[in-house]
Design a protein around this motif. Structure first.
Motif, PDB file in Angstrom:
ATOM      1  N   ALA A   9      -1.518   2.736 -19.690  1.00  0.00           N
ATOM      2  CA  ALA A   9      -1.365   3.559 -20.910  1.00  0.00           C
ATOM      3  C   ALA A   9      -1.415   2.714 -22.181  1.00  0.00           C
ATOM      4  CB  ALA A   9      -0.045   4.336 -20.841  1.00  0.00           C
ATOM      5  N   THR A  10      -1.711   1.417 -22.060  1.00  0.00           N
ATOM      6  CA  THR A  10      -1.675   0.555 -23.246  1.00  0.00           C
ATOM      7  C   THR A  10      -2.980   0.570 -24.032  1.00  0.00           C
ATOM      8  OG1 THR A  10      -2.363  -1.291 -21.865  1.00  0.00           O
ATOM      9  CG2 THR A  10       0.012  -1.036 -22.219  1.00  0.00           C
ATOM     10  N   SER A  11      -3.991   1.265 -23.518  1.00  0.00           N
ATOM     11  CA  SER A  11      -5.312   1.200 -24.155  1.00  0.00           C
ATOM     12  C   SER A  11      -6.175   2.368 -23.687  1.00  0.00           C
ATOM     13  CB  SER A  11      -5.963  -0.134 -23.739  1.00  0.00           C
ATOM     14  OG  SER A  11      -7.320  -0.180 -24.087  1.00  0.00           O
ATOM     15  N   GLY A  12      -7.268   2.593 -24.365  1.00  0.00           N
ATOM     16  CA  GLY A  12      -8.332   3.467 -23.890  1.00  0.00           C
ATOM     17  C   GLY A  12      -7.886   4.844 -23.425  1.00  0.00           C
ATOM     18  N   PHE A  13      -8.395   5.247 -22.242  1.00  0.00           N
ATOM     19  CA  PHE A  13      -8.142   6.596 -21.718  1.00  0.00           C
ATOM     20  C   PHE A  13      -6.642   6.845 -21.530  1.00  0.00           C
ATOM     21  CE2 PHE A  13     -12.325   6.201 -19.032  1.00  0.00           C
ATOM     22  CZ  PHE A  13     -13.077   6.241 -20.187  1.00  0.00           C
ATOM     23  N   GLY A  32       1.896  -0.172 -17.800  1.00  0.00           N
ATOM     24  CA  GLY A  32       0.873  -1.142 -18.172  1.00  0.00           C
ATOM     25  C   GLY A  32       1.546  -2.506 -18.156  1.00  0.00           C
ATOM     26  N   ARG A  33       0.744  -3.545 -18.354  1.00  0.00           N
ATOM     27  CA  ARG A  33       1.359  -4.894 -18.339  1.00  0.00           C
ATOM     28  C   ARG A  33       1.786  -5.326 -19.733  1.00  0.00           C
ATOM     29  NH1 ARG A  33      -3.707  -7.662 -15.692  1.00  0.00           N
ATOM     30  NH2 ARG A  33      -4.534  -6.227 -17.257  1.00  0.00           N
ATOM     31  N   ARG A  34       1.141  -4.815 -20.773  1.00  0.00           N
ATOM     32  CA  ARG A  34       1.434  -5.314 -22.133  1.00  0.00           C
ATOM     33  C   ARG A  34       2.588  -4.512 -22.752  1.00  0.00           C
ATOM     34  NH1 ARG A  34      -4.769  -5.363 -24.039  1.00  0.00           N
ATOM     35  NH2 ARG A  34      -4.763  -3.652 -22.536  1.00  0.00           N
ATOM     36  N   LEU A  56       4.549  -2.875 -15.801  1.00  0.00           N
ATOM     37  CA  LEU A  56       4.245  -2.937 -14.376  1.00  0.00           C
ATOM     38  C   LEU A  56       2.808  -3.385 -14.153  1.00  0.00           C
ATOM     39  CD1 LEU A  56       6.090  -1.945 -12.065  1.00  0.00           C
ATOM     40  CD2 LEU A  56       4.996   0.289 -12.257  1.00  0.00           C
ATOM     41  N   ARG A  59      -0.839  -4.094  -9.160  1.00  0.00           N
ATOM     42  CA  ARG A  59      -1.154  -4.888  -7.963  1.00  0.00           C
ATOM     43  C   ARG A  59       0.101  -5.277  -7.184  1.00  0.00           C
ATOM     44  NH1 ARG A  59      -4.716  -9.298 -11.077  1.00  0.00           N
ATOM     45  NH2 ARG A  59      -2.971  -8.983 -12.498  1.00  0.00           N
ATOM     46  N   ALA A  85      -5.281   2.883 -14.479  1.00  0.00           N
ATOM     47  CA  ALA A  85      -5.362   1.414 -14.632  1.00  0.00           C
ATOM     48  C   ALA A  85      -6.541   0.898 -13.817  1.00  0.00           C
ATOM     49  CB  ALA A  85      -4.073   0.771 -14.147  1.00  0.00           C
ATOM     50  N   MET A 183     -20.569   6.119 -19.874  1.00  0.00           N
ATOM     51  CA  MET A 183     -20.250   5.164 -20.948  1.00  0.00           C
ATOM     52  C   MET A 183     -19.216   5.708 -21.940  1.00  0.00           C
ATOM     53  SD  MET A 183     -22.825   3.835 -23.894  1.00  0.00           S
ATOM     54  CE  MET A 183     -23.624   2.427 -23.180  1.00  0.00           C
ATOM     55  N   ALA A 184     -18.114   4.998 -22.054  1.00  0.00           N
ATOM     56  CA  ALA A 184     -17.060   5.409 -22.980  1.00  0.00           C
ATOM     57  C   ALA A 184     -16.569   4.188 -23.747  1.00  0.00           C
ATOM     58  CB  ALA A 184     -15.914   6.047 -22.211  1.00  0.00           C
ATOM     59  N   GLU A 187     -11.572  -0.523 -24.605  1.00  0.00           N
ATOM     60  CA  GLU A 187     -11.572  -1.992 -24.476  1.00  0.00           C
ATOM     61  C   GLU A 187     -12.258  -2.434 -23.181  1.00  0.00           C
ATOM     62  OE1 GLU A 187      -7.602  -3.522 -25.109  1.00  0.00           O
ATOM     63  OE2 GLU A 187      -7.402  -2.367 -26.943  1.00  0.00           O
ATOM     64  N   PHE A 188     -12.822  -1.464 -22.448  1.00  0.00           N
ATOM     65  CA  PHE A 188     -13.420  -1.717 -21.131  1.00  0.00           C
ATOM     66  C   PHE A 188     -14.446  -2.862 -21.163  1.00  0.00           C
ATOM     67  CE2 PHE A 188     -16.822  -0.661 -18.079  1.00  0.00           C
ATOM     68  CZ  PHE A 188     -16.119  -0.565 -16.903  1.00  0.00           C
ATOM     69  N   VAL A 191     -13.004  -6.303 -21.918  1.00  0.00           N
ATOM     70  CA  VAL A 191     -12.395  -6.885 -20.710  1.00  0.00           C
ATOM     71  C   VAL A 191     -13.489  -7.384 -19.764  1.00  0.00           C
ATOM     72  CG1 VAL A 191     -11.023  -6.332 -18.646  1.00  0.00           C
ATOM     73  CG2 VAL A 191     -10.310  -5.458 -20.886  1.00  0.00           C
TER      74      VAL A 191
HETATM   75  P1  NDP Z   1      -9.250  -0.186 -21.149  1.00  0.00           P
HETATM   76  O1  NDP Z   1      -9.556  -1.620 -20.880  1.00  0.00           O
HETATM   77  O2  NDP Z   1      -9.234   0.280 -22.558  1.00  0.00           O
HETATM   78  O3  NDP Z   1      -7.852   0.210 -20.455  1.00  0.00           O
HETATM   79  C1  NDP Z   1      -7.542  -0.238 -19.175  1.00  0.00           C
HETATM   80  C2  NDP Z   1      -6.060  -0.034 -18.909  1.00  0.00           C
HETATM   81  O4  NDP Z   1      -5.786  -0.489 -17.565  1.00  0.00           O
HETATM   82  C3  NDP Z   1      -5.176  -0.842 -19.843  1.00  0.00           C
HETATM   83  O5  NDP Z   1      -4.129  -0.015 -20.287  1.00  0.00           O
HETATM   84  C4  NDP Z   1      -4.632  -1.947 -18.958  1.00  0.00           C
HETATM   85  O6  NDP Z   1      -3.295  -2.262 -19.338  1.00  0.00           O
HETATM   86  C5  NDP Z   1      -4.626  -1.279 -17.589  1.00  0.00           C
HETATM   87  N1  NDP Z   1      -4.625  -2.256 -16.499  1.00  0.00           N
HETATM   88  C6  NDP Z   1      -5.617  -3.111 -16.145  1.00  0.00           C
HETATM   89  N2  NDP Z   1      -5.209  -3.893 -15.128  1.00  0.00           N
HETATM   90  C7  NDP Z   1      -3.929  -3.515 -14.829  1.00  0.00           C
HETATM   91  C8  NDP Z   1      -2.968  -3.948 -13.888  1.00  0.00           C
HETATM   92  N3  NDP Z   1      -3.225  -4.936 -13.018  1.00  0.00           N
HETATM   93  N4  NDP Z   1      -1.758  -3.345 -13.852  1.00  0.00           N
HETATM   94  C9  NDP Z   1      -1.485  -2.347 -14.720  1.00  0.00           C
HETATM   95  N5  NDP Z   1      -2.347  -1.889 -15.646  1.00  0.00           N
HETATM   96  C10 NDP Z   1      -3.555  -2.478 -15.695  1.00  0.00           C
HETATM   97  O7  NDP Z   1     -10.320   0.643 -20.294  1.00  0.00           O
HETATM   98  P2  NDP Z   1     -10.591   2.218 -20.111  1.00  0.00           P
HETATM   99  O8  NDP Z   1      -9.560   3.036 -20.773  1.00  0.00           O
HETATM  100  O9  NDP Z   1     -12.005   2.450 -20.444  1.00  0.00           O
HETATM  101  O10 NDP Z   1     -10.477   2.323 -18.526  1.00  0.00           O
HETATM  102  C11 NDP Z   1      -9.528   3.131 -17.854  1.00  0.00           C
HETATM  103  C12 NDP Z   1     -10.088   3.484 -16.484  1.00  0.00           C
HETATM  104  O11 NDP Z   1     -11.290   4.228 -16.644  1.00  0.00           O
HETATM  105  C13 NDP Z   1     -10.453   2.284 -15.610  1.00  0.00           C
HETATM  106  O12 NDP Z   1     -10.084   2.583 -14.282  1.00  0.00           O
HETATM  107  C14 NDP Z   1     -11.972   2.199 -15.740  1.00  0.00           C
HETATM  108  O13 NDP Z   1     -12.567   1.599 -14.607  1.00  0.00           O
HETATM  109  C15 NDP Z   1     -12.318   3.659 -15.859  1.00  0.00           C
HETATM  110  N6  NDP Z   1     -13.610   3.961 -16.481  1.00  0.00           N
HETATM  111  C16 NDP Z   1     -13.938   3.483 -17.722  1.00  0.00           C
HETATM  112  C17 NDP Z   1     -15.157   3.826 -18.290  1.00  0.00           C
HETATM  113  C18 NDP Z   1     -15.603   3.313 -19.617  1.00  0.00           C
HETATM  114  O14 NDP Z   1     -16.837   3.286 -19.874  1.00  0.00           O
HETATM  115  N7  NDP Z   1     -14.710   2.909 -20.516  1.00  0.00           N
HETATM  116  C19 NDP Z   1     -16.079   4.750 -17.611  1.00  0.00           C
HETATM  117  C20 NDP Z   1     -15.644   5.152 -16.301  1.00  0.00           C
HETATM  118  C21 NDP Z   1     -14.439   4.800 -15.785  1.00  0.00           C
HETATM  119  P3  NDP Z   1      -2.666  -3.727 -19.415  1.00  0.00           P
HETATM  120  O15 NDP Z   1      -3.785  -4.686 -19.697  1.00  0.00           O
HETATM  121  O16 NDP Z   1      -1.653  -3.631 -20.515  1.00  0.00           O
HETATM  122  O17 NDP Z   1      -2.042  -3.923 -18.083  1.00  0.00           O
END
Ligand code: NDP
Ligand code: 8X3
Length: 251
Positions: A9-13, A32-34, A56, A59, A85, A183-184, A187-188, A191
């Motif tokens: 929940a710290t970013s993106g969707f 989330g981790r952050r 949290l 993994r 996540a 495509m969305a 921060e995907f 990363v």
């Molecule tokens: P972001 O990078 O913006 O967000 C990813 C989130 O996942 C962050 O909040 C991050 O939090 C969390 N996360 C990553 N690793 C861990 C971990 N080990 N433990 C806990 N939390 C974790 O990406 P999106 O919002 O785009 O992606 C969200 C989901 O949607 C993903 O599963 C991605 O594969 C999927 N997706 C994305 C698309 C895109 O184009 N953006 C399209 C299709 C699917 P923190 O780092 O704080 O732990």
């Protein structure tokens, strides 16, 4: 008051979903981790709805089962789990990838999702009818592309795991959906490219990608469908994205 557990929940969707469900009055369990980002979101949203933040790493199966085993009564039973996540790493071809990156994707997108699902199942079953598991799959789970290797395969796992879960959950009222975006802009890509802002900007420049809020709206729609409806898979792309021709190796 319904409650939703959102991983990542710290970013993106995940962040946009927290804001969307809060707007509708749901109680939020945000992970989330952050931690600093979780706390910022908590102070924004707890003015409107109850918010519990759990720092949290998905993994870590022990930490996940401990945290979900100790949820305050106020957030139970659980109405919705959003397994969000996840990450892609290493856009280069398989033969150039560092094995650690493959492991990180498997550990997060597969093992992490399984860890959270296993711990949350009893909480969702306590709700039964109307409860939902919404898994973030991807178009990459269905359609191969260069550099998709383990990322796409991990999302194929998410789809099939969801379908199989549905078989076991038949009769419990708990629904399962594979929400598969194209495509969305989040921060995907930052990363995926290990912090290359220019590469991330270049991918989204000159087109109209999905935004995090578009996916949050779909998640809210899925979670609030009439209790007798299960959407098994929902694939969503920007209008300006489509498939391409097969690649052919020629002399
Ligand atoms: P972001 O990078 O913006 O967000 C990813 C989130 O996942 C962050 O909040 C991050 O939090 C969390 N996360 C990553 N690793 C861990 C971990 N080990 N433990 C806990 N939390 C974790 O990406 P999106 O919002 O785009 O992606 C969200 C989901 O949607 C993903 O599963 C991605 O594969 C999927 N997706 C994305 C698309 C895109 O184009 N953006 C399209 C299709 C699917 P923190 O780092 O704080 O732990
Ligand atoms: C993320 C979308 O097209 O980069 O899952 O695979 S894509």
């Amino acid at each position: 008051m319904p409650s939703v557990l959102i991983t990542g929940a710290t970013s993106g969707f995940g962040k946009a979903a927290a804001q969307r469900f809060a707007k509708a009055g749901w109680s939020l369990i945000l992970t989330g981790r952050r931690e600093e980002r979780l706390k910022a979101l908590e102070s924004e949203l707890s003015q409107h709805v109850p918010v519990l933040t759990l720092t949290l790493d998905v993994r870590d199966s022990e930490a996940v089962s401990k945290a979900l085993g100790e949820l305050p009564e106020q957030f139970l039973p659980l109405t919705c789990l959003i397994n969000n996540a996840g990450l892609a790493l290493a856009p280069e071809p398989s033969q150039q990838v560092d094995l650690k990156d493959w492991h990180t994707m498997i550990d997060t997108n597969i093992t992490g999702l399984v860890n959270v699902t296993h711990a949350a199942l009893p909480l969702l079953l306590a709700q039964g009818e109307g409860a939902s598991i919404l898994n973030l799959g991807s178009v990459a789970g269905q359609w191969p592309y260069p550099g998709g290797h383990v990322y796409g395969a991990s999302k194929a796992f998410v789809q099939q795991f969801g379908y199989n879960l549905r078989c076991d959950l038949l009769g419990t009222g708990v629904r399962v959906t594979d929400l598969a975006p194209g495509m969305a802009e989040t921060e995907f890509t930052l990363v995926r490219t290990k912090g290359n802002q220019e590469a991330s900007d270049a991918l989204y420049r000159g087109t109209t990608p999905l935004q995090a809020e578009d996916i949050a709206e779909q998640l809210y729609y899925l979670a609030t469908l009439p209790a007798h409806i299960n959407i098994n898979r929902l694939e969503i792309m920007p209008v300006r994205q489509a498939w391409s021709a097969f690649a052919v190796d020629r002399d």
